[in-house]
Design a protein around this motif. Sequence first.
Motif, mmCIF file in Angstrom:
data_model
loop_
_atom_site.group_PDB
_atom_site.id
_atom_site.type_symbol
_atom_site.label_atom_id
_atom_site.label_comp_id
_atom_site.label_asym_id
_atom_site.label_seq_id
_atom_site.Cartn_x
_atom_site.Cartn_y
_atom_site.Cartn_z
ATOM 1 N N SER A 26 0.826 -1.208 0.000
ATOM 2 C CA SER A 26 0.000 0.000 0.000
ATOM 3 C C SER A 26 0.863 1.262 0.000
ATOM 4 N N ILE A 32 -2.568 0.323 -5.068
ATOM 5 C CA ILE A 32 -3.950 0.139 -4.633
ATOM 6 C C ILE A 32 -4.712 1.422 -4.905
ATOM 7 N N GLU A 36 -9.341 1.546 -1.280
ATOM 8 C CA GLU A 36 -8.644 0.501 -0.510
ATOM 9 C C GLU A 36 -7.616 1.129 0.430
ATOM 10 N N ARG A 40 -7.393 0.705 4.514
ATOM 11 C CA ARG A 40 -6.196 0.252 5.227
ATOM 12 C C ARG A 40 -5.768 1.273 6.273
#
Length: 65
Positions: A26, A32, A36, A40
């Motif tokens: 990430s 991503i 998303e 996270r």
Amino acid sequence: VDSEVDEKLFPNWQMGFGDLADPVWSFVPGMIDDDEKQGRLELLAQTIPDLAEHLNNVMGKTQGE
């Protein structure tokens, strides 16, 4: 266009793959999407208190020994 070459341009280049579900990815731009990433970040924010407690316990045991 594909063509044959006499020598590799990057002879030491090795290919591989990783688990794209791993949170480490990430941090790589473009890996991503924003939705998303937001999920996270929210999960990380919820996890920080437990993580901090765990790190304090581990560090305290290491420093106290």
